[in-house]
Design a protein around this motif. Structure first.
Motif, short mmCIF file in Angstrom:
data_model
loop_
_atom_site.label_atom_id
_atom_site.label_comp_id
_atom_site.label_asym_id
_atom_site.label_seq_id
_atom_site.Cartn_x
_atom_site.Cartn_y
_atom_site.Cartn_z
N SER A 8 6.47 10.92 -2.78
CA SER A 8 6.79 12.34 -2.68
C SER A 8 7.68 12.59 -1.47
O SER A 8 8.67 13.32 -1.55
CB SER A 8 5.51 13.15 -2.59
N TYR A 9 7.32 11.97 -0.35
CA TYR A 9 8.13 12.08 0.87
C TYR A 9 9.53 11.51 0.66
O TYR A 9 10.53 12.09 1.07
CB TYR A 9 7.43 11.38 2.03
N ILE A 10 9.61 10.36 -0.02
CA ILE A 10 10.91 9.73 -0.25
C ILE A 10 11.80 10.61 -1.12
O ILE A 10 12.98 10.80 -0.82
CB ILE A 10 10.73 8.33 -0.87
N PHE A 11 11.26 11.17 -2.20
CA PHE A 11 12.06 12.04 -3.07
C PHE A 11 12.55 13.28 -2.33
O PHE A 11 13.72 13.65 -2.43
CB PHE A 11 11.28 12.45 -4.32
N LYS A 12 11.67 13.92 -1.58
CA LYS A 12 12.07 15.12 -0.83
C LYS A 12 13.10 14.79 0.24
O LYS A 12 14.07 15.51 0.42
CB LYS A 12 10.85 15.77 -0.19
N SER A 13 12.87 13.70 0.95
CA SER A 13 13.77 13.33 2.04
C SER A 13 15.13 12.89 1.53
O SER A 13 16.15 13.19 2.15
CB SER A 13 13.15 12.21 2.88
N THR A 14 15.15 12.18 0.41
CA THR A 14 16.44 11.77 -0.16
C THR A 14 17.29 12.98 -0.46
O THR A 14 18.47 13.04 -0.09
CB THR A 14 16.23 10.95 -1.45
N TRP A 15 16.71 13.96 -1.11
CA TRP A 15 17.44 15.18 -1.43
C TRP A 15 17.89 15.89 -0.16
O TRP A 15 19.03 16.35 -0.06
CB TRP A 15 16.58 16.10 -2.29
N LYS A 16 16.99 15.95 0.83
CA LYS A 16 17.31 16.63 2.08
C LYS A 16 18.47 15.93 2.80
O LYS A 16 19.38 16.58 3.30
CB LYS A 16 16.08 16.68 2.98
N ARG A 67 0.83 -1.20 0.00
CA ARG A 67 0.00 0.00 0.00
C ARG A 67 0.87 1.26 0.00
O ARG A 67 0.60 2.22 -0.69
CB ARG A 67 -0.93 -0.02 1.20
N LYS A 68 1.94 1.24 0.81
CA LYS A 68 2.86 2.37 0.84
C LYS A 68 3.67 2.47 -0.45
O LYS A 68 4.01 3.55 -0.90
CB LYS A 68 3.82 2.25 2.02
N LEU A 69 4.01 1.30 -1.02
CA LEU A 69 4.80 1.28 -2.24
C LEU A 69 4.06 1.95 -3.39
O LEU A 69 4.67 2.58 -4.25
CB LEU A 69 5.13 -0.17 -2.60
N LEU A 70 2.74 1.87 -3.40
CA LEU A 70 1.94 2.46 -4.47
C LEU A 70 1.43 3.86 -4.14
O LEU A 70 0.76 4.47 -4.95
CB LEU A 70 0.76 1.55 -4.79
N SER A 71 1.76 4.37 -2.97
CA SER A 71 1.26 5.66 -2.53
C SER A 71 2.08 6.81 -3.11
O SER A 71 3.29 6.88 -2.94
CB SER A 71 1.29 5.72 -1.01
N LEU A 72 1.39 7.73 -3.77
CA LEU A 72 2.05 8.90 -4.32
C LEU A 72 2.58 9.81 -3.20
O LEU A 72 3.66 10.39 -3.33
CB LEU A 72 1.08 9.68 -5.21
N LYS A 73 1.86 9.88 -2.11
CA LYS A 73 2.30 10.68 -0.97
C LYS A 73 3.60 10.13 -0.39
O LYS A 73 4.50 10.89 -0.05
CB LYS A 73 1.20 10.70 0.10
N GLN A 74 3.69 8.81 -0.29
CA GLN A 74 4.91 8.18 0.23
C GLN A 74 6.10 8.45 -0.68
O GLN A 74 7.19 8.77 -0.22
CB GLN A 74 4.70 6.67 0.39
#
Length: 83
Positions: free
Chosen positions: A13-21, A4-11
């Motif tokens: 989005s969080y991963i992309f932002k956090s990776t950069w951060k 469910r988390k793997l298919l979540s756009l919100k998740q």
């Protein structure tokens, strides 16, 4: 990561932002940053099973990003708590 988390756009989005951060943060050690960047770059540069098919490269990189963010969230809890 659950399906469910793997298919979540919100998740993601969080991963992309956090990776950069995490990669750009001076609080994160260089060794931790290299733990993500070196395998990702090597996977993109070295020949793999499906040459000229970037989809598998993107998929592996995204899974690596998910692992990296979950590890950095546990190691540096104050940096990635913006959900």
């Amino acid at each position: 990561m659950k399906l469910r988390k793997l298919l979540s756009l919100k998740q993601w989005s969080y991963i992309f932002k956090s990776t950069w951060k995490f990669v750009m943060s001076p609080s994160v050690s260089l060794g931790d940053k290299l733990l993500f960047t070196i395998p990702a770059l090597l996977y993109w540069i070295l020949p793999d099973v499906m040459p000229f098919m970037p989809i598998d490269d993107i998929g592996v990189t995204m899974l690596l990003m998910g692992w990296f963010v979950s590890r950095m969230d546990r190691k540096y809890p104050g940096l990635g708590s913006v959900r």
